[in-house]
Design a protein around this motif. Sequence first.
Motif, PDB file in Angstrom:
ATOM      1  N   GLU A 258       0.820  -1.211   0.000  1.00 24.53           N
ATOM      2  CA  GLU A 258       0.000   0.000   0.000  1.00 24.53           C
ATOM      3  C   GLU A 258       0.853   1.260   0.000  1.00 24.53           C
ATOM      4  O   GLU A 258       0.343   2.363  -0.177  1.00 24.53           O
ATOM      5  N   MET A 259       2.156   1.067   0.218  1.00 29.18           N
ATOM      6  CA  MET A 259       3.068   2.206   0.184  1.00 29.18           C
ATOM      7  C   MET A 259       4.476   1.709  -0.066  1.00 29.18           C
ATOM      8  O   MET A 259       4.862   0.629   0.386  1.00 29.18           O
ATOM      9  N   TYR A 260       5.243   2.498  -0.802  1.00 32.78           N
ATOM     10  CA  TYR A 260       6.658   2.222  -1.025  1.00 32.78           C
ATOM     11  C   TYR A 260       7.399   3.551  -1.042  1.00 32.78           C
ATOM     12  O   TYR A 260       6.793   4.633  -1.149  1.00 32.78           O
ATOM     13  N   HIS A 261       8.711   3.464  -0.928  1.00 33.20           N
ATOM     14  CA  HIS A 261       9.570   4.645  -1.052  1.00 33.20           C
ATOM     15  C   HIS A 261      10.595   4.379  -2.151  1.00 33.20           C
ATOM     16  O   HIS A 261      11.206   3.306  -2.198  1.00 33.20           O
ATOM     17  N   LEU A 262      10.795   5.355  -3.021  1.00 32.27           N
ATOM     18  CA  LEU A 262      11.878   5.332  -3.997  1.00 32.27           C
ATOM     19  C   LEU A 262      12.865   6.424  -3.595  1.00 32.27           C
ATOM     20  O   LEU A 262      12.512   7.617  -3.588  1.00 32.27           O
ATOM     21  N   VAL A 263      14.063   6.023  -3.250  1.00 28.28           N
ATOM     22  CA  VAL A 263      15.050   6.979  -2.734  1.00 28.28           C
ATOM     23  C   VAL A 263      15.346   8.052  -3.783  1.00 28.28           C
ATOM     24  O   VAL A 263      15.676   7.756  -4.935  1.00 28.28           O
ATOM     25  N   THR A 266      10.324   9.622  -4.476  1.00 26.72           N
ATOM     26  CA  THR A 266       9.053   9.851  -3.804  1.00 26.72           C
ATOM     27  C   THR A 266       9.233  10.848  -2.657  1.00 26.72           C
ATOM     28  O   THR A 266      10.318  10.955  -2.087  1.00 26.72           O
ATOM     29  N   PRO A 267       8.184  11.587  -2.302  1.00 25.89           N
ATOM     30  CA  PRO A 267       8.352  12.759  -1.425  1.00 25.89           C
ATOM     31  C   PRO A 267       8.792  12.475  -0.005  1.00 25.89           C
ATOM     32  O   PRO A 267       9.352  13.368   0.652  1.00 25.89           O
ATOM     33  N   GLU A 268       8.584  11.279   0.506  1.00 23.55           N
ATOM     34  CA  GLU A 268       8.968  10.984   1.880  1.00 23.55           C
ATOM     35  C   GLU A 268      10.276  10.203   1.962  1.00 23.55           C
ATOM     36  O   GLU A 268      10.609   9.647   3.011  1.00 23.55           O
ATOM     37  N   ALA A 269      11.013  10.183   0.840  1.00 19.55           N
ATOM     38  CA  ALA A 269      12.294   9.455   0.820  1.00 19.55           C
ATOM     39  C   ALA A 269      13.360  10.244   0.052  1.00 19.55           C
ATOM     40  O   ALA A 269      13.941   9.746  -0.910  1.00 19.55           O
ATOM     41  N   PRO A 270      13.655  11.461   0.476  1.00 22.76           N
ATOM     42  CA  PRO A 270      14.704  12.210  -0.224  1.00 22.76           C
ATOM     43  C   PRO A 270      16.060  11.515  -0.138  1.00 22.76           C
ATOM     44  O   PRO A 270      16.874  11.598  -1.052  1.00 22.76           O
TER      45      PRO A 270
END
Length: 429
Positions: A258-263, A266-270
């Motif tokens: 339901e959620m992932y981060h791309l370093v 994506t906005p929550e993974a700078p």
Amino acid sequence: MLRLTSEEEEMAGGARGKAAEKAMDLLIRYANALGAERFVETNNVAGVPGSAHQWLKDQYKNDGGDYRAVFCKFDLDANEVFDIPVMTGNACHLQGGMDPELWREQGYSPEAFANAESDEKNTAALNIRNLKTCTPYLAGNEPKFGEHCAWMESSAVVYCNSVLGARTNTEGRESTSAAMITHRIPDWGFHRDEFRLGDHLVEVDVRVNDIFEWGMLGYYIGEIVQEEIPVIDGAISNAGLIELKHFGAAAASSGGVEMYHLVGVTPEAPVREKAFGGKTIKSRIRYGADERRKTYENLNIRGKSTDVDYVMLGCPHAAIDQLETAARLLDGKKLNDGTALWIFTSRYVKTQAQAKGYVDVIKKAGGLVMTDTCSAIAQSIPKGTKVAALDSAKQTHYLPAFMGIEAWFGTTEDCINAALSGKWQGELS
């Protein structure tokens, strides 16, 4: 212990009408089951309120057997039928069951169409926007960063959380219908900061740069992490809207992401550290050449015959750039006799594509651009279909199981070539 505001207590006590009372009753039971301590306010709700096949309405024939009865007794789990208020805020209807113009081609009866048309009129009368798409963010509903939402549809949820940085759990028609009335949803899961931090690190060693590669990467990751949050770093590029909607849809299908981060994307993974927020990394996952090939083979395990009689594109619903690509590949050409091409998109995007001439080019080649649904949701494929070709890992995951057919997964160009030749010639380069 669930705490209610004075406004919530008024709704629960019936001071703001029967519909709000019953909606709050459902949401209170929901919040208690989750262990939520409070509600958050939401003005952005996406569901399928009140809409139902005739067989479901027939279950409530003693209560009128109509849209109103379904909304009250099925959606809100109420023990009586009452008037539904006109909605305030941003409420929208996601994908439905059939194209409003091409329903005959999809195999529906006039009676089924009349039922769907009636539901749509009832929805519109309640000030609920009939977007009829699994990509509401492409049809005028793009929530702001940090905004609390209540959305159904797995591919929309993962895009909302990950790419837009808005906040929603994967809701059902019951909770979304109730949230449209109350503007409340339990403060649990992805609404909370601590729940949005990464669990697993995925290090990508092979180039991932188009929807084909992004779809495979998502499918691979979803199978491993299931419902937990992956943080992806490495040889990723061209992470645009189209690529990320295919990636998220695939990860939500093979697993329950339901959620992932791309370093750095994506906005929550700078940076990597921000994505994990100090949490211990549960596992390190590698995606290299061997994993890529195995994923491709797994996706194509349901393909046997190379004779393709159906090509489906547009899962999640196609963006305007994808319709432009299809039109370019089909321009001046004709589909193979006996091979159908259906491309699914939203009404909003189809209007854009019509203005640009893409729909006419696709139609001239023998294809159809459809809206409101897809083959898996509608469980509708061209009559006699035995083998399909798909550029969506999500649709490849679901359609063979739903419809009992073979399926091939490949690039958009592989699929268009199959529509033109009637043969599957895709392979992993």
